[in-house]
Design a protein around this motif. Structure first.
Motif, PDB file in Angstrom:
ATOM      1  N   GLY A 137       0.873  -1.158   0.112  1.00 20.11           N
ATOM      2  CA  GLY A 137       0.114  -0.086   0.091  1.00 20.11           C
ATOM      3  C   GLY A 137       0.867   1.063  -0.070  1.00 20.11           C
ATOM      4  O   GLY A 137       0.443   2.173  -0.417  1.00 20.11           O
ATOM      5  N   VAL A 140       1.866   2.830  -3.652  1.00 21.10           N
ATOM      6  CA  VAL A 140       0.859   3.322  -4.638  1.00 21.10           C
ATOM      7  C   VAL A 140       1.145   4.841  -4.658  1.00 21.10           C
ATOM      8  O   VAL A 140       0.950   5.108  -5.657  1.00 21.10           O
ATOM      9  CB  VAL A 140      -0.506   3.076  -4.026  1.00 21.10           C
ATOM     10  N   TYR A 143       3.375   5.400  -7.561  1.00 26.27           N
ATOM     11  CA  TYR A 143       3.008   4.779  -8.981  1.00 26.27           C
ATOM     12  C   TYR A 143       3.315   5.831 -10.001  1.00 26.27           C
ATOM     13  O   TYR A 143       3.791   5.309 -11.064  1.00 26.27           O
ATOM     14  CB  TYR A 143       1.669   4.342  -9.008  1.00 26.27           C
ATOM     15  N   GLN A 339      -2.908  -0.599 -13.049  1.00 20.11           N
ATOM     16  CA  GLN A 339      -4.229  -0.944 -13.059  1.00 20.11           C
ATOM     17  C   GLN A 339      -4.427  -2.194 -13.896  1.00 20.11           C
ATOM     18  O   GLN A 339      -5.429  -2.923 -13.677  1.00 20.11           O
ATOM     19  CB  GLN A 339      -5.234   0.145 -13.469  1.00 20.11           C
TER      20      GLN A 339
END
Length: 510
Positions: A137, A140, A143, A339
Motif C-alpha cells: 500500500g 501506491v 506509482y 491498473q
C-alpha cells in the motif's frame, strides 16, 4: 597447608571443573563437508568466482546442510529452502547478524543496510525504510513516478537502440534517484548523479564477492600499509572511500537544499527529512537508509529488465505470447499501467521466471550465528557464517522442470511451480530485503512496458550469422546478465506516438 589456602584451592578447583563442564561444546558434529588442512581448513577449496555453482556441487555430495572451515570459522552452506527457512526465518534473531566484511569497513560500505550488524542502527534503518515503503500500500503513492520513468525507459531505448543495456542502467538509476531523492536526471548528457552512483555500486558488488580479497581470510592484514606487497586490497579500498561517501552525501544534500528553499519534493528522503527535530546522529541514519534504499532498488531493476531482453532473444515465442496478452488487455492506443496488472497473468509469470532463471542475488549475503545452535543433530557454533544457495533452490530439477530453460508456463495452470520470492530471492527472516515491494513494482512496470513497446531480435555478425547470447551472469553479490548484442526497435510507428503522449501527460510528475 593453612585451611584457608586449602579452602581457596578447593573453590578454585570447583570453579575450574564447572567452567570446563559448561564451556564444553555440545557433543554433536559439525555438518559434513570436505576435509580441510590443519590451521587453514578449506581455504584452498574456496571457489574463485560464481561460488554458488561450486556450492551446489558440494551440496550434491555432502547433503543439503554441509560445512567447511576457513581458518577455524565454520561456513555452513544450505542447499535446501526448508532448512534455510527453519534456520533463518523461524529462529528470531539467532541468525539475524551479518559477518564483519573487512573490505566494507575499509571502504565505508559497512554503513549500508545490507552489511549492517544486527544492532540498534540496523533496526533504525529498517524502521525508517519500512515507514515509507514497508507495505504494498505504501508504494501506491509512487506509482506515477514509476510509470513515468518506465515510459522514459522506452524513450531511452529508442534514442540509443545500439545499446539497450545503457538505457536499462540509466532508467534504473533515474527511477530510484527520482523515488529516493526527488531528482530527475539529465537526459541529453551524462548525469553526474547517475555516473557517481553507478560507479559506487559497481565497487560495492566487487568488494562483497565471497573470498575475493585476502583480508577477509586474514583480517589482521588490514593493518598493513598500503605499499606492502600483499596489500592490493588496501589500495582498492582507498579507491572506494570517495565514491562511497559521494553516493550517500551528494543526493542527500540535494534534497536538504530543495526543502530549505521550500521547493516541492515528495521523495523517500524528503518524507524523512520533514521532521525538523532531527539530531545529527539521526540525520546520518536517514542519509544511509536513503543510500541503502537506492542500492537495493537500482541493481534489481537493471538485472531483471536486461534479463528480459536476453530471454526475448533466446525465446522469441515468449515475447510474442506476452505481447499478445498485453495487446488483448490494453489495446494499442495506450501503454500498460499498474491498473492492468491483475489482468496480465502471463506477464506476471514472465516476471517470476526472470527472477528464477537468472536470480539477482544467487548466493544470499551470509548470516552470522549469534549463539551456539544444534540443528537436526548438527552443531552450528556461534560466529559460524551461514550461506544460502538461492541459485540452487531456483535450479533444482526436482522442483523446477528443465530449470535452465526459460519457461513462464511453469507458474501457470492448476499446479504451478514455487514462486521464486518464496524461496529466498529477497532474503530471510529479519534480514529480508526491506525494499522488496519497491523492487516488485519497479521490475513489473519496466518489464510490461518493454513487452508492450519493444521488439527485441537477435543481432547478426559480419557474416550474417545470428549471434545468440549465453544465459549467464557476472560474478558478485548482485549479478547481471553478461553483456550481449541484440537489436531493439519500437513495435510500430503508432507506438511512438502513444509514448510521446504518455510522456507529455507525465512530465510534471514530482
Amino acid at each position: 597447608m593453612p585451611s584457608t589456602l586449602v579452602d581457596s584451592l578447593l573453590v578454585l578447583s570447583a570453579c575450574f571443573i564447572v567452567y570446563r563442564l559448561f564451556s564444553q561444546k555440545p557433543s554433536y558434529p559439525l555438518p559434513p563437508g570436505p576435509k580441510g588442512w590443519p590451521v587453514i581448513g578449506n581455504v584452498l577449496d574456496l571457489p574463485k568466482s560464481h561460488s554458488w555453482r561450486t556450492f551446489a556441487k558440494w551440496g550434491e555430495q555432502w547433503g543439503p546442510i554441509m560445512s567447511i572451515k576457513v581458518f577455524g570459522t565454520p561456513f555452513v552452506i544450505i542447499s535446501d529452502p526448508e532448512i534455510a527457512d527453519q534456520l533463518l526465518a523461524k529462529t528470531g534473531s539467532m541468525y539475524a547478524d551479518r559477518p564483519t566484511i573487512q573490505m566494507a569497513l575499509l571502504t565505508g560500505w559497512d554503513r549500508a543496510l545490507s552489511g549492517a550488524r544486527y544492532n540498534a542502527r540496523f533496526r533504525e534503518y529498517r524502521k525508517l525504510i519500512g515507514r515509507v515503503i514497508g507495505t504494498r500500500g505504501n508504494m501506491v503513492k509512487f506509482y506515477p513516478v514509476e510509470d513515468y520513468q518506465a515510459n522514459m525507459f522506452l524513450k531511452r531505448v529508442f534514442s540509443d537502440p545500439e545499446d539497450p543495456a545503457a538505457a536499462t542502467r540509466k532508467t534504473a538509476s533515474a527511477m530510484v534517484l527520482h523515488l529516493t531523492y526527488g531528482y530527475k536526471i539529465l537526459e541529453d548528457q551524462p548525469d553526474p548523479f547517475v555516473t557517481k552512483v553507478d560507479f559506487a555500486m559497481e565497487q560495492f558488488s566487487d568488494i562483497h564477492r565471497t573470498g575475493a580479497y585476502l583480508v577477509e581470510i586474514f583480517p589482521m592484514l588490514k593493518y598493513l600499509p598500503s605499499w606492502f606487497p600483499f596489500a592490493e586490497f588496501k589500495r582498492k579500498a582507498a579507491e572506494c572511500i570517495g565514491p562511497c561517501n559521494e553516493m550517500a552525501d551528494i543526493p542527500f544534500t540535494y534534497v536538504k537544499e530543495q526543502l530549505d528553499k521550500g521547493e516541492e519534493n515528495n521523495s523517500f528522503a524528503a518524507d524523512l527529512l520533514k521532521d525538523k527535530s532531527i539530531s545529527s546522529e539521526k540525520l546520518t541514519d536517514l542519509k544511509w537508509s536513503a543510500a541503502s534504499f537506492y542500492a537495493a532498488g537500482s541493481d534489481t531493476t537493471v538485472s531483471v529488465v536486461y534479463s528480459y531482453m536476453m530471454a526475448a532473444v533466446l525465446y522469441p515465442e515468449v515475447q510474442r505470447k506476452a505481447q499478445a496478452e498485453v495487446d488483448s488487455v490494453v489495446g494499442k492506443d495506450r501503454l500498460p499501467s499498474f491498473q492492468d496488472r491483475e489482468s496480465l497473468p502471463y506477464v506476471e509469470a514472465v516476471v517470476k521466471e526472470l527472477y528464477r532463471w537468472l536470480p539477482i542475488v544467487p548466493l544470499a549475503v551470509p548470516h552470522r550465528a549469534m549463539q551456539h545452535n544444534v540443528y537436526k543433530g548438527y552443531f552450528i557454533p556461534k560466529d559460524s557464517l551461514v550461506f544460502v544457495n538461492v541459485w540452487h533452490f531456483l535450479h533444482d530439477p526436482k522442483v523446477y522442470q528443465s530449470p535452465f530453460i526459460f519457461n513462464p508456463e511453469r507458474f501457470l495452470g492448476p499446479n504451478p511451480e514455487p514462486d521464486p520470492i518464496d524461496r529466498g530471492l529477497f532474503g530471510y527472516g529479519r534480514r529480508i530485503c526491506p525494499g522488496i515491494h519497491l523492487a516488485d513494482v519497479s521490475v513489473w512496470i519496466n518489464v510490461v512496458k518493454a513487452i508492450a513497446g519493444i521488439e527485441v531480435i537477435p543481432a547478426v555478425d559480419d557474416n550474417g550469422e545470428i549471434k545468440l547470447p549465453i544465459p549467464d551472469t557476472t560474478d558478485g553479490i548482485i549479478v547481471r546478465p553478461i553483456p550481449f548484442d541484440c537489436i531493439v526497435k519500437p513495435r510500430s510507428e503508432h507506438l511512438l506516438q502513444v509514448l510521446e503522449e504518455a510522456l507529455r501527460n507525465g512530465e510534471n510528475v514530482n
